[in-house]
Write an enzyme that holds these catalytic residues in place. Structure first.
Site, mmCIF file in Angstrom:
data_model
loop_
_atom_site.group_PDB
_atom_site.id
_atom_site.type_symbol
_atom_site.label_atom_id
_atom_site.label_comp_id
_atom_site.label_asym_id
_atom_site.label_seq_id
_atom_site.Cartn_x
_atom_site.Cartn_y
_atom_site.Cartn_z
ATOM 1 N N TYR A 1 0.860 -1.187 0.000
ATOM 2 C CA TYR A 1 0.000 0.000 0.000
ATOM 3 C C TYR A 1 0.893 1.231 0.000
ATOM 4 O O TYR A 1 1.850 1.316 0.773
ATOM 5 C CB TYR A 1 -0.897 -0.005 1.245
ATOM 6 C CG TYR A 1 -1.749 1.226 1.441
ATOM 7 C CD1 TYR A 1 -1.526 2.090 2.521
ATOM 8 C CD2 TYR A 1 -2.784 1.535 0.564
ATOM 9 C CE1 TYR A 1 -2.325 3.211 2.716
ATOM 10 C CE2 TYR A 1 -3.579 2.661 0.751
ATOM 11 C CZ TYR A 1 -3.344 3.502 1.832
ATOM 12 O OH TYR A 1 -4.132 4.619 2.023
ATOM 13 N N ASP B 1 9.209 2.571 -0.972
ATOM 14 C CA ASP B 1 8.242 3.239 -0.105
ATOM 15 C C ASP B 1 8.591 2.855 1.336
ATOM 16 O O ASP B 1 8.272 1.762 1.789
ATOM 17 C CB ASP B 1 6.815 2.812 -0.455
ATOM 18 C CG ASP B 1 5.808 3.484 0.464
ATOM 19 O OD1 ASP B 1 4.608 3.452 0.149
ATOM 20 O OD2 ASP B 1 6.211 4.040 1.515
ATOM 21 N N LYS C 1 5.481 8.966 8.635
ATOM 22 C CA LYS C 1 5.315 8.414 9.973
ATOM 23 C C LYS C 1 6.392 8.859 10.964
ATOM 24 O O LYS C 1 6.322 9.969 11.499
ATOM 25 C CB LYS C 1 5.200 6.884 9.887
ATOM 26 C CG LYS C 1 3.951 6.441 9.099
ATOM 27 C CD LYS C 1 3.824 4.946 9.026
ATOM 28 C CE LYS C 1 2.741 4.525 8.037
ATOM 29 N NZ LYS C 1 1.391 4.560 8.594
HETATM 30 P P1 KE4 Z 1 -0.601 8.228 4.790
HETATM 31 O O1 KE4 Z 1 -1.192 8.974 3.612
HETATM 32 O O2 KE4 Z 1 -1.636 7.387 5.516
HETATM 33 O O3 KE4 Z 1 0.160 9.153 5.751
HETATM 34 O O4 KE4 Z 1 0.503 7.218 4.259
HETATM 35 C C1 KE4 Z 1 0.146 6.296 3.267
HETATM 36 C C2 KE4 Z 1 1.118 5.132 3.294
HETATM 37 C C3 KE4 Z 1 2.086 5.043 2.320
HETATM 38 N N1 KE4 Z 1 2.983 4.029 2.305
HETATM 39 C C4 KE4 Z 1 2.958 3.068 3.260
HETATM 40 C C5 KE4 Z 1 3.957 1.961 3.217
HETATM 41 C C6 KE4 Z 1 1.982 3.113 4.292
HETATM 42 O O5 KE4 Z 1 1.958 2.136 5.229
HETATM 43 C C7 KE4 Z 1 1.047 4.167 4.323
HETATM 44 C C8 KE4 Z 1 -0.032 4.251 5.388
HETATM 45 N N2 KE4 Z 1 -0.118 3.149 6.284
HETATM 46 C C9 KE4 Z 1 -1.411 2.905 6.886
HETATM 47 C C10 KE4 Z 1 -1.274 1.637 7.742
HETATM 48 N N3 KE4 Z 1 -1.126 0.483 6.970
HETATM 49 C C11 KE4 Z 1 -1.890 4.056 7.674
HETATM 50 C C12 KE4 Z 1 -3.105 3.768 8.510
HETATM 51 C C13 KE4 Z 1 -4.366 4.306 7.898
HETATM 52 O O6 KE4 Z 1 -4.561 4.172 6.669
HETATM 53 O O7 KE4 Z 1 -5.166 4.868 8.684
#
Ligand code: KE4
Length: 426
Positions: free
Chosen positions: A143, A238, A266
């Protein structure tokens, strides 16, 4: 006694779609009522009933120091008194950029943004702009945020272009997105053989925390690097989740592979809205205002967020930080495996630095399809059993877990004991 979480969830659903501002928080995968968190400190947070939980989410990765680290709180308190946001450059953005570049040698320049989605989306546009190519390669189970071109599931059969995973994403937007099976060398070779000079980039979570915890095999990761180099495509790691989480130098440090672009988030914001993407100067200088690839953001490099991020990076850069964190996380993982084995529960787990994952099966999955063979009911029983015992893990079987510097040995022992009690009653 009235459950305050139920009352808040009912109120929330009246005004916020699903009652949450990010879907995974709604507990849809595991059932039950989401816990509305009122406050957090160290390794714990408390819900609306004032019930304490040992927190293994850590805001999905950012809270690597634990909640409310005094040095970070002090830095943020000082920053807010100087102003919340200016929409103009600040010295602190330079300091944070310099700190990131010092820790991520594959980066010569970095652009700060406000979310992982924004960082991944921008890195993708930059890769397409810098190469003049359209095709992107990603992997099922990884993701990269919710930019349209990345909301795509594997097409039918081999190395075919993906189909949208979300309504509102026109098929033509994902027609250039190739979705392959993670760790599948044959599909990787075929994709590059078929689409060679059309491929702008390959984007991967080299340790995939969005299918719980699946490592790219060293051979697979190496082949991604070689094929990108051979065909003139950009390799994008990523590291929104793994960056500064699996080690001070991220998954690229663990694997010893140099990507062309890296996406961060993060931990670098320490819990505030801050993410970044970066790479070689020649590529990054394609970005506006210097180059033709547009990218912008009102709150990019926000002075409060950068203060939080800088204070966090300062703490995690201290000698021994990751050794201690990795040891504690490995103790948790080994303890859970021993507890499961003692109770005859099929189980396996893995960890790197302060990130871990576990599976209710004896193998360690190598791809998404295997992860998803997990028995949902079994996972949900474990999730709620732990929740009832004051242990909060990810409310979805495809999510990773996170240990912070604030988790104590007692917290780890209590978690293992809780899991063993649940396994014993299965
Ligand atoms: P954000 O847009 O949520 O800050 O980041 C997206 C993203 C991009 N790349 C990776 C590897 C990620 O894990 C994420 C976001 N992770 C999720 C948890 N699997 C955030 C939790 C959520 O969606 O509320």
């Amino acid at each position: 006694m009235t459950d305050q979480n139920d009352l808040l969830f009912e109120r929330a659903r009246a005004v916020i779609p699903g009652g949450v501002n990010s879907p995974v928080r709604a507990f849809k995968a595991v059932g039950g009522t989401p816990r509305f968190i009122q406050r957090a400190q160290g390794a714990y947070f408390w819900d609306a009933n004032d019930q304490r939980y040992i927190d293994y989410i850590g805001s999905w990765g950012p809270m690597i120091l634990g909640h409310g680290h005094p040095a970070v709180v002090e830095a943020v308190q000082k920053a807010v008194l100087e102003g919340f946001s200016y929409g103009a450059p600040t010295e602190r953005e330079i300091e944070l950029a310099e700190a990131i570049l010092a820790l991520v040698p594959s980066m010569e320049m970095v652009r700060l943004v406000s979310s992982g989605t924004e960082a991944a989306m921008s890195a993708l546009r930059l890769a397409r702009g810098a190469t003049g190519r359209k095709t992107i390669v990603k992997f099922e189970g990884c993701y990269h945020g919710h930019a349209d071109a990345l909301l795509v599931k594997a097409g039918s059969g081999l190395a075919t272009f993906g189909n949208p995973t979300s309504a509102g994403v026109p098929p033509e937007v994902v027609q250039h997105t190739l979705v392959l099976e993670y760790n599948n060398l044959q599909q990787l070779e075929e994709a590059f053989a078929l689409h060679s000079k059309d491929i702008a980039c390959l984007m991967i979570e080299a340790i995939a925390g969005n299918m719980n915890f699946v490592r790219a095999t060293p051979a697979f990761a190496k082949r991604c690097r070689e094929l990108c180099t051979q065909h003139g495509a950009l390799l994008i790691f990523d590291e929104v989740m793994t960056g500064f989480r699996v080690g001070l130098h991220g998954a690229q440090g663990v694997l010893g592979i140099t990507p062309d672009l890296t996406v961060l988030g993060k931990v670098i914001g320490g819990g505030m809205p801050l993410a970044a993407f970066g790479g070689p100067r020649a590529i990054m200088e394609q970005l506006a205002p210097l180059g033709p690839v547009y990218q912008a953001g009102t709150l990019s490099g926000n002075p409060v967020a950068t203060a939080c991020g800088l204070a966090t990076l300062k703490e995690i850069s201290k000698p021994g930080f990751y050794e201690a964190l990795a040891k504690k996380t490995r103790t948790l993982v080994d303890g859970l495996k021993a507890a499961a084995a003692a109770e005859g529960q099929p189980f396996n787990a893995d960890s790197e630095g302060g990130m871990f994952g576990f599976f209710l099966m004896n193998e360690l999955p190598q791809n998404y399809a295997t992860v998803m063979t997990t028995d949902n009911a079994q996972f949900n029983a474990l999730f709620h059993g732990l929740l009832d015992r004051g242990v909060y893990i990810a409310p979805a079987l495809y999510e990773a877990g996170f240990v912070s510097a604030a988790h104590s040995e007692d917290d780890i022992a209590a978690t293992i004991a809780a899991a063993r009690d649940i396994f014993s009653k299965r």
